[in-house]
Design an enzyme around this catalytic site. Structure first.
Site, PDB file in Angstrom:
ATOM      1  N   HIS A  54      67.829 -27.061  -5.367  1.00 20.21           N
ATOM      2  CA  HIS A  54      66.476 -26.534  -5.511  1.00 20.21           C
ATOM      3  C   HIS A  54      65.739 -27.284  -6.627  1.00 20.21           C
ATOM      4  CE1 HIS A  54      63.764 -23.006  -4.743  1.00 20.21           C
ATOM      5  NE2 HIS A  54      63.234 -23.468  -5.863  1.00 20.21           N
TER       6      HIS A  54
ATOM      7  N   GLN B  93      65.455 -28.062 -16.795  1.00 19.61           N
ATOM      8  CA  GLN B  93      66.081 -27.237 -17.822  1.00 19.61           C
ATOM      9  C   GLN B  93      65.396 -27.457 -19.169  1.00 19.61           C
ATOM     10  OE1 GLN B  93      70.533 -26.985 -17.582  1.00 19.61           O
ATOM     11  NE2 GLN B  93      70.301 -28.653 -16.113  1.00 19.61           N
TER      12      GLN B  93
ATOM     13  N   CYS C  58      71.164 -20.219  -2.202  1.00 16.94           N
ATOM     14  CA  CYS C  58      70.657 -20.841  -3.430  1.00 16.94           C
ATOM     15  C   CYS C  58      70.201 -19.779  -4.422  1.00 16.94           C
ATOM     16  CB  CYS C  58      69.489 -21.782  -3.115  1.00 16.94           C
ATOM     17  SG  CYS C  58      68.693 -22.466  -4.581  1.00 16.94           S
TER      18      CYS C  58
ATOM     19  N   ASN D  37      66.948 -33.122 -14.110  1.00 17.98           N
ATOM     20  CA  ASN D  37      67.915 -33.966 -13.413  1.00 17.98           C
ATOM     21  C   ASN D  37      67.662 -33.804 -11.920  1.00 17.98           C
ATOM     22  OD1 ASN D  37      69.228 -34.499 -15.876  1.00 17.98           O
ATOM     23  ND2 ASN D  37      70.559 -32.717 -15.633  1.00 17.98           N
TER      24      ASN D  37
ATOM     25  N   CYS E 266      66.150 -19.780  -5.259  1.00 19.45           N
ATOM     26  CA  CYS E 266      65.130 -19.380  -4.290  1.00 19.45           C
ATOM     27  C   CYS E 266      64.695 -17.946  -4.580  1.00 19.45           C
ATOM     28  CB  CYS E 266      65.683 -19.472  -2.871  1.00 19.45           C
ATOM     29  SG  CYS E 266      65.895 -21.166  -2.266  1.00 19.45           S
TER      30      CYS E 266
ATOM     31  N   HIS F  79      62.564 -24.578  -1.420  1.00 19.37           N
ATOM     32  CA  HIS F  79      63.886 -25.161  -1.662  1.00 19.37           C
ATOM     33  C   HIS F  79      63.946 -26.641  -1.300  1.00 19.37           C
ATOM     34  CE1 HIS F  79      68.314 -25.105  -2.019  1.00 19.37           C
ATOM     35  NE2 HIS F  79      68.295 -25.901  -0.957  1.00 19.37           N
TER      36      HIS F  79
ATOM     37  N   HIS G  51      64.221 -28.024  -9.798  1.00 22.20           N
ATOM     38  CA  HIS G  51      64.224 -27.296 -11.059  1.00 22.20           C
ATOM     39  C   HIS G  51      64.536 -28.243 -12.208  1.00 22.20           C
ATOM     40  CE1 HIS G  51      68.565 -27.596 -10.425  1.00 22.20           C
ATOM     41  NE2 HIS G  51      68.755 -27.219 -11.690  1.00 22.20           N
TER      42      HIS G  51
END
Length: 364
Positions: free
Chosen positions: A167, A171, A70, A156, A73, A116, A169
């Site tokens: 992971h 944007q 990933c 999302n 991470c 993660h 996250h």
């Protein structure tokens, strides 16, 4: 909060946001990366009057890598990622495969946690407050870039949404134009002001509070409700009770309460389908922590902030819209002919029923 800004090996900006003031972020990115080359351009649709980002380079972006590869991470045990540090609280960096770049705007990735296997709903209130600080700081910074008209922070979650990195996250997009959805809000706002002399956002919140049937959660400084004409099966809007145009304008009381309210709403979203339809999505009841083995509800969380140079910008109301494309256990809401072809949504779940279900699954 401590903020540290550095650069990745290909020149992209990386910003650490730390809870501790004594955190030291001096790790270097040792990956042999070539400079980022993007082919992003904005094209105007003359028929619809909106804009489309053409970004062919995104075809090469990382797609569902195994957990031990990933890129979000921390860099550990000899494996190098987008984040050179062996640990972090919140990290933000320029997207390596941006939809918008250069004169066409900017895209950033916000990593909520180094864990993660976690999700935003698993964060502590302190961690969620730090993410709010990062969103606010990035909004302030991106608003200063030449040509940027609107800053959009969003998350999302879930493969069903189209997420390619598991992971936790989100944007941030800095658009060089006002988005069509916001343009429609501004048009409705102006028309309502002309017709009534009032503020459309204020009146909408007041009407929902007065009706009460679609209220999901109410705090001293925030209110959460399912909108009267919800487009999605389960959709809630979070508004600060004191209208502000953007994240920067939130007062300290609203900032303090937000993590409590938002984390509770996210946790309820993860309980919507637990114990329903024969328990297909995990064992356990609808109350208490997320049941072991239960599938996390896919969702989109979208902050709506006033465009930077909108007329009467102070009339716009900051709010967050959270919705899922799942309509029941194992069934998704697809945007088919009416929705995709004509932008006329058909919702199978009455908003009042959705609100009742979200009240049902409250934490003990």
């Amino acid at each position: 909060m401590k903020k540290t800004t550095t650069r990745l090996a290909d020149g992209r900006e990386l910003i650490y946001y730390d809870l501790r003031d004594d955190a030291v972020r001096d790790e270097r990115d040792h990956r042999p990366l070539d400079p980022v080359a993007t082919a992003s351009e904005i094209r105007h649709d003359r028929l619809l009057g909106d804009s489309v980002a053409i970004a062919s380079h995104r075809q090469a972006r990382t797609y569902h890598p195994p957990a031990d590869e990933c890129p979000l991470c921390p860099s550990r045990d000899g494996r190098l990622s987008e984040i050179p540090a062996p640990d972090y609280d919140v990290a933000v960096f320029e997207n390596r495969f941006p939809s918008l770049a250069g004169d066409s705007g900017r895209c950033e990735v916000v990593c909520f946690t180094p864990d993660h296997d976690a999700s935003f709903a698993d964060l502590t209130e302190e961690q969620a407050a730090l993410v709010l600080e990062a969103w606010t700081d990035r909004t302030a910074e991106l608003s200063q870039l030449p040509g940027v008209e609107q800053v959009f922070c969003f998350e999302n979650r879930g493969a069903e949404i189209g997420v390619t990195l598991g992971h936790p996250h989100g944007q941030i997009y800095a658009y060089p134009f006002i988005t069509p959805r916001t343009e429609r809000m501004l048009t409705s706002l102006a028309a309502h002001r002309e017709a009534t002399g009032g503020n459309l956002f204020d009146d909408t919140v007041a009407d929902e509070l007065a009706d009460g049937r679609r209220i999901v959660l109410e705090g001293e400084h925030w209110v959460v409700f399912v909108p009267y004409a919800a487009h999605w099966p389960y959709e809630v809007h979070l508004y600060p009770k004191r209208r502000v145009p953007d994240l920067l304008a939130l007062d300290e009381a609203a900032r303090t309460e937000f993590p409590q309210i938002y984390l509770e709403v996210l946790r309820r979203f993860d309980r919507i389908f637990v114990g329903r339809d024969g328990g297909k999505e995990g064992e356990g009841t609808s109350r208490g922590p997320r049941a072991a083995g239960a599938a996390r509800t896919p969702y989109i969380a979208a902050w709506h902030q006033a465009p930077l140079r909108a007329e009467r910008r102070e009339d716009f109301a900051l709010h967050l819209e959270l919705f899922t494309i799942r309509r029941t256990s194992g069934k998704l809401k697809f945007l088919a002919g009416s929705e995709s072809g004509m932008n006329v949504f058909i919702n199978d779940v009455p908003p009042e029923a959705a609100a009742e279900r979200l009240r049902e699954v409250a934490s003990e």
